[in-house]
Design an enzyme around this catalytic site. Structure first.
Site, mmCIF file in Angstrom:
data_model
loop_
_atom_site.group_PDB
_atom_site.id
_atom_site.type_symbol
_atom_site.label_atom_id
_atom_site.label_comp_id
_atom_site.label_asym_id
_atom_site.label_seq_id
_atom_site.Cartn_x
_atom_site.Cartn_y
_atom_site.Cartn_z
ATOM 1 N N ARG A 59 0.843 -1.193 0.000
ATOM 2 C CA ARG A 59 0.000 0.000 0.000
ATOM 3 C C ARG A 59 0.878 1.242 0.000
ATOM 4 N NH1 ARG A 59 -4.570 -1.761 4.574
ATOM 5 N NH2 ARG A 59 -4.973 -3.831 3.680
ATOM 6 N N ARG A 99 2.773 2.139 10.120
ATOM 7 C CA ARG A 99 2.270 2.363 8.759
ATOM 8 C C ARG A 99 3.425 2.201 7.787
ATOM 9 N NH1 ARG A 99 -1.551 6.827 8.825
ATOM 10 N NH2 ARG A 99 -3.016 5.135 9.253
ATOM 11 N N GLU A 119 -5.411 0.697 15.330
ATOM 12 C CA GLU A 119 -6.157 -0.384 14.689
ATOM 13 C C GLU A 119 -5.254 -1.571 14.395
ATOM 14 O OE1 GLU A 119 -8.209 -1.435 10.409
ATOM 15 O OE2 GLU A 119 -7.910 0.686 10.917
ATOM 16 N N SER A 164 -9.874 -5.490 11.379
ATOM 17 C CA SER A 164 -11.222 -5.072 11.037
ATOM 18 C C SER A 164 -11.962 -6.263 10.458
ATOM 19 C CB SER A 164 -11.206 -3.905 10.040
ATOM 20 O OG SER A 164 -10.685 -4.326 8.798
ATOM 21 N N ARG A 175 1.651 -4.442 12.932
ATOM 22 C CA ARG A 175 0.940 -3.824 14.053
ATOM 23 C C ARG A 175 0.813 -4.760 15.243
ATOM 24 N NH1 ARG A 175 -3.567 0.281 11.365
ATOM 25 N NH2 ARG A 175 -2.058 1.349 10.013
#
Length: 463
Positions: free
Chosen positions: A288, A303, A378, A381, A419
């Site tokens: 990404r 990130r 986060e 999800s 993460r």
């Protein structure tokens, strides 16, 4: 003609090139539903703050329907003319000339209308693809701060020594290297070393083992997918807001999640209802661009441009999807609770939903050193995308004889490795700089219970 659906080729093929013909996948957006629920779509677009124009979609839809109706009438006349041409030997010369002249005119008109209809269809599907999925009635409206807290697990740890960031801990433990990665690849890339590399493999094996024990088919997936597959899943491979890496001079993209190749696995397929739900768990690398990520809260591993992840993906019937969404949430909560993490589960608001998501649950773990004074970040999800992706990838199931329905698709993050490493290092750090390994991961680390600082061997790198 009353067009229920507008279908167009997405530009990618399903199947092997050798031995059989590859079938193109049709995208089918239900524009009649959009027209019938236009007020709901207007409100939904406003609540989500997305760049979609339902009025333009309806305008194009009406133009397309009118063009199709006109084209159908012309084709009917062509068929009638063709039937007359078969009797041309019995006609007078005057009638022959008139019939031939009419046939040529109808052919020209038909070609013009076909081109016009094709252009309208392409523009309609392009605009229609921008429409977000409808939204579950329980989803809160607004920005991220409006998320509803559904559950809180554990408590923030009370440290009696200065808290260190995962970046400082990992560098001292020789677990990762950003400096040399920046030279080789650029910023936001990294090497994992020693216990860092072992911890990544442990997390992947731990997550895959749990998923397999819950009935998910373990898979590994390609790291590349065609643009049509990326678009079919609701991601934008092009444009200023795209986070997708593309391969020059091809229609291939580096995937940002295994959700894309897992959804593509069943693109263009009609499944037996009795076979649903189909549950898959895949390890993949994810890429990404993460444009705009900066600041202390996203430094280090939080990130990055490339990472490893175990993704859960389910294909279900309409009646199954809400229940399966709750099952994914419960499974993720159980996994992260077993790691000893303190986290909260959130029902994410409208402005935080991606276009495909009907509803999305996020899990945010406490990261003591994130930002200036710690915050939640986060780590997972779970989304119910209803039939949004299935329509674009043409994934259906047999409801009855001659009755095929679009499936529902769901996805969830079992383990996003970087993460997870952030949360584990920061929450399990000790005063001496060591890190306690969560008990459930120790069997995957050869019994290692603590990651300890070791005397560094000086490495001389000669250019």
């Amino acid at each position: 003609m009353d067009a229920l659906f507008v279908s167009s080729w997405t530009g990618h093929r399903v199947g092997a090139r050798r031995g059989r013909t590859c079938a193109r996948v049709r995208m089918s957006i239900d524009f009649r539903r959009v027209a019938e629920r236009v007020d709901e779509y207007r409100v939904n677009i406003e609540n989500r703050k997305v760049g979609a124009d339902v009025e333009r979609v309806l305008e194009l839809y009406e133009g397309y329907r009118a063009s199709v109706t006109e084209l159908t009438a012309i084709r009917t006349k062509k068929n009638e003319n063709s039937a007359q041409m078969k009797k041309i030997k019995t006609m007078t010369q005057e009638d022959k000339d008139a019939c031939i002249k009419e046939g040529k005119a109808l052919k020209e008109q038909s070609q013009v209308l076909e081109d016009k209809t094709r252009e309208l269809e392409a523009e309609l599907n392009a605009e229609g693809s921008k429409l977000p999925n409808l939204t579950h009635p329980d989803v809160p409206v607004g920005e991220e701060a409006n998320a509803t807290v559904l559950r809180v697990v554990g408590e923030q740890r009370d440290f009696d020594f200065p808290i260190r960031s995962h970046l400082d801990l990992g560098l001292d433990l020789d677990m990762f290297d950003f400096e040399n990665a920046a030279i080789v690849t650029g910023q936001k890339f990294y090497y994992l070393r020693n216990a860092g590399a072992l911890l990544e493999l442990a997390l992947i094996n731990w997550a895959m083992s749990i998923a397999a024990s819950r009935g998910f088919t373990p898979m590994t997936t390609p790291d590349l997918a065609r643009e049509g597959m990326v678009q079919g899943c609701g991601f934008q491979p092009r444009g200023p807001e795209s986070q997708v890496y593309r391969v020059d001079e091809t229609d291939l993209c580096l995937v940002g999640t295994a959700e894309i190749p897992l959804a593509g696995y069943y693109a263009g397929k009609i499944l037996d209802k009795e076979a649903l739900p189909i549950k898959m768990a895949a390890f993949s690398h994810c890429f990404r661009q993460e444009v705009g990520g900066a600041g202390s809260a996203v430094r280090g591993l939080y990130r990055v441009h490339q990472f490893s992840k175990v993704e859960l993906f389910v294909i279900a019937t309409e009646d199954q999807s809400d229940e399966i969404h709750q099952e994914l949430r419960a499974m993720e909560e159980e996994m992260f609770e077993s790691l000893g993490l303190h986290f909260k589960t959130l029902d994410m608001p409208t402005e935080d939903l991606g276009n495909p998501a009907y509803r999305k649950f996020d899990i945010e773990a406490w990261m003591p050193a994130r930002g200036e004074s710690g915050s939640y970040g986060e780590i997972s999800s779970a989304s119910n995308c209803t039939d949004y992706q299935a329509r674009r990838l043409n994934i259906r199931y047999r409801e009855g004889k001659g009755d095929n329905k679009f499936a529902h698709t769901l996805n969830g993050t079992a383990c996003a490795v970087p993460r997870m490493i952030v949360a584990i290092l920061e929450n399990n750090q000790q005063e001496d700089g060591s890190v306690v390994v969560p008990e459930v991961l120790r069997p995957y680390l050869g019994g290692m219970d603590v990651i300890r600082p070791s005397p560094k061997k000086k490495e001389v790198l000669k250019s």
